[in-house]
Design a protein around this motif. Structure first.
Motif, PDB file in Angstrom:
ATOM      1  N   GLY A 197      21.598  -4.658  87.120  1.00 19.23           N
ATOM      2  CA  GLY A 197      21.885  -5.091  88.435  1.00 19.23           C
ATOM      3  C   GLY A 197      22.518  -4.117  89.178  1.00 19.23           C
ATOM      4  O   GLY A 197      23.329  -3.280  88.491  1.00 19.23           O
ATOM      5  N   CYS A 198      22.490  -3.992  90.408  1.00 24.71           N
ATOM      6  CA  CYS A 198      23.293  -3.008  91.163  1.00 24.71           C
ATOM      7  C   CYS A 198      24.582  -3.081  90.902  1.00 24.71           C
ATOM      8  O   CYS A 198      25.349  -2.105  90.973  1.00 24.71           O
ATOM      9  N   GLU A 199      25.211  -4.250  90.709  1.00 26.56           N
ATOM     10  CA  GLU A 199      26.372  -4.369  90.545  1.00 26.56           C
ATOM     11  C   GLU A 199      27.111  -3.690  89.214  1.00 26.56           C
ATOM     12  O   GLU A 199      28.160  -3.129  89.190  1.00 26.56           O
ATOM     13  N   GLU A 200      26.286  -3.868  88.012  1.00 29.73           N
ATOM     14  CA  GLU A 200      26.482  -3.262  86.900  1.00 29.73           C
ATOM     15  C   GLU A 200      26.403  -1.486  87.113  1.00 29.73           C
ATOM     16  O   GLU A 200      27.027  -1.101  86.336  1.00 29.73           O
ATOM     17  N   MET A 201      25.110  -1.404  87.519  1.00 34.68           N
ATOM     18  CA  MET A 201      24.957   0.102  87.495  1.00 34.68           C
ATOM     19  C   MET A 201      25.940   0.944  88.689  1.00 34.68           C
ATOM     20  O   MET A 201      26.161   2.231  88.271  1.00 34.68           O
ATOM     21  N   LEU A 202      26.628   0.091  89.461  1.00 41.23           N
ATOM     22  CA  LEU A 202      27.778   0.960  90.118  1.00 41.23           C
ATOM     23  C   LEU A 202      28.802   1.282  89.146  1.00 41.23           C
ATOM     24  O   LEU A 202      29.668   2.114  89.700  1.00 41.23           O
ATOM     25  N   GLN A 203      29.083   0.466  87.917  1.00 40.80           N
ATOM     26  CA  GLN A 203      29.834   0.529  87.129  1.00 40.80           C
ATOM     27  C   GLN A 203      29.564   1.867  86.090  1.00 40.80           C
ATOM     28  O   GLN A 203      30.535   2.158  85.438  1.00 40.80           O
TER      29      GLN A 203
END
Length: 437
Positions: A383-389
């Motif tokens: 998800g975008c939340e994980e991929m930002l990490q």
């Protein structure tokens, strides 16, 4: 390594024919491989969970766990000098983690594996009620905690059952109560030589352990607790972490490829909220706007000073350790990610992993991003939340260590040789030193 004969003499519980209570515990191979009955009837115990949140419910609820010696105060073991808590991954296979723990733990180590399971059972089905309780219920009526979703990885409330109320307890509370029980058992002389408790989590278990270590007074070795032993936390290969401010790694830190264990990140900024409005919500950050299923965190949401103090304690905690698999670099479900074209890394023979939207195949073998933990499921969150990490688990882990450093912290961390493998995590020299020495 502990001898099996030693393990088999410890912690007898009432045998039960109701097994397994869930498909999560169906694979008994890790136990039978080391010569232990796969039903683990001798190792099942019930941890009484207090009604911390004053829910209108008068009877006892227990948490099911496996332990190599009784935690009920009915046995004394002077040989125990340390306890290691092995937290399972998303598959819920606590029995596998327990037997893996038994196999690698030396003499004198109390091995414990709590089950954050997907099914509610009675104490009678689990193996008998072994804890102290004021309840008048028989063990056939005392009910367990359970979670019908993966909410347990973020400290979430246990699921309500036919009788069990909602918001009674949480997965964070389970670890707290377990450590307090060990402290009580040391005080009473049952484990009088206990010097250290190590909580370790791998994969989804790493998510639970890392988030718990931020907020728990037990993880921070709070002097007011008077535990009389040291508490350590070891975190390995989580799919995501809790960022402690609103920044995230810049694009240069999250390139869509394996950047290896020499990867570095020194640039953080606030991301475009329009493209990922949920990026800072709990479990990824400290936006507590919706805690409908996380009662443990409500005091921190209500008191910014308490939260600030807790974060400072966390980033300066010398007893928190992180390990990352140097080959945990595969991503099969994000468009544009370039997987290493190495058979043993992302395309291991004999596997068939799905879903596989963008990983393709190599020599007829589909991409696998959670091997060898599983040879059939791709579980890396994209998800975008994980991929930002970060774009893979290794990169996310290194980026998170850089984030902690940006905040003035300096956790001890390192690598183990392997992919997404709890066995490789346990086999590393660092795990042995941090957990057993």
């Amino acid at each position: 390594m502990r001898s099996i004969s030693f393990a088999l003499t410890l912690g007898l519980a009432t045998s039960s024919t109701f097994w397994p209570p869930s498909d999560e515990l169906e694979d008994e191979s890790a136990c039978t491989d080391i010569g232990i009955d796969g039903s683990l009837s001798e190792y099942r115990f019930s941890l009484a969970m207090p009604n911390t949140y004053e829910n209108d419910y008068s009877d006892t609820i227990f948490h099911p766990l496996f332990a190599s010696s009784s935690l009920s105060g009915d046995a004394t073991d002077d040989s125990v000098t340390s306890a290691v808590v092995f937290i399972h991954g998303l598959a819920g296979d606590a029995n596998t983690y327990f037997c893996d723990g038994l196999d690698i733990s030396p003499e004198g180590v109390l091995v414990i594996s709590p089950w954050f399971g997907d099914a509610q059972v009675t104490a009678d089905d689990w193996g008998g009620w072994g804890g102290s309780t004021n309840s008048t219920l028989s063990s056939a009526d005392v009910l367990s905690t359970y979670w019908t979703s993966s909410n347990w990885v973020k400290g979430g409330d246990a699921s309500p059952g036919d009788v069990t109320p909602s918001r009674y307890t949480t997965s964070f509370d389970v670890i707290d109560v377990l450590i307090q029980q060990l402290s009580d058992l040391k005080s009473s002389g049952n484990f009088k030589n206990l010097e250290r408790v190590t909580v370790n989590g791998f994969s989804a278990g790493a998510q639970l352990a890392s988030r718990w270590s931020i907020f728990s007074k037990y993880a921070s070795n709070n002097e007011d607790l008077d535990l009389d032993f040291e508490v350590r936390t070891i975190v390995a290969d989580g799919s995501s972490y809790v960022y402690l401010d609103e920044t995230r790694p810049n694009d240069s830190c999250t390139t869509l490829e394996d950047t290896g264990k020499t990867h570095t990140c020194s640039s953080f900024s606030t991301p475009d909220v329009d493209s990922c409005s949920s990026y800072n919500e709990w479990k990824y950050g400290l936006d507590f706007s919706d805690l409908s299923a996380n009662v443990y965190l409500e005091p921190f949401a209500a008191d910014p000073n308490l939260l600030t103090s807790q974060i400072s304690t966390y980033v300066n905690n010398p007893k928190i350790y992180f390990l990352f698999g140097d080959s945990d670099v595969c991503n099969c479900n994000y468009e544009g990610y370039s997987n290493p074209q190495v058979s043993a890394t992302c395309y291991p023979s004999g596997t068939s992993c799905s879903p596989n939207d963008f990983g393709g195949s190599l020599n007829g073998v589909q991409c696998c991003d959670t091997y060898p933990d599983t040879g059939s499921s791709n579980a890396l969150a994209v998800g975008c939340e994980e991929m930002l990490q970060g774009s893979n688990r290794l990169q996310r882990g290194i980026n998170y260590m850089a984030h902690i450093k940006e905040l003035g912290g300096n956790f001890t961390w390192g690598f183990f040789e392997g992919g997404h493998s709890n066995a490789a995590f346990y086999a590393g020299d660092e795990f042995s030193a941090w957990a057993f020495e």
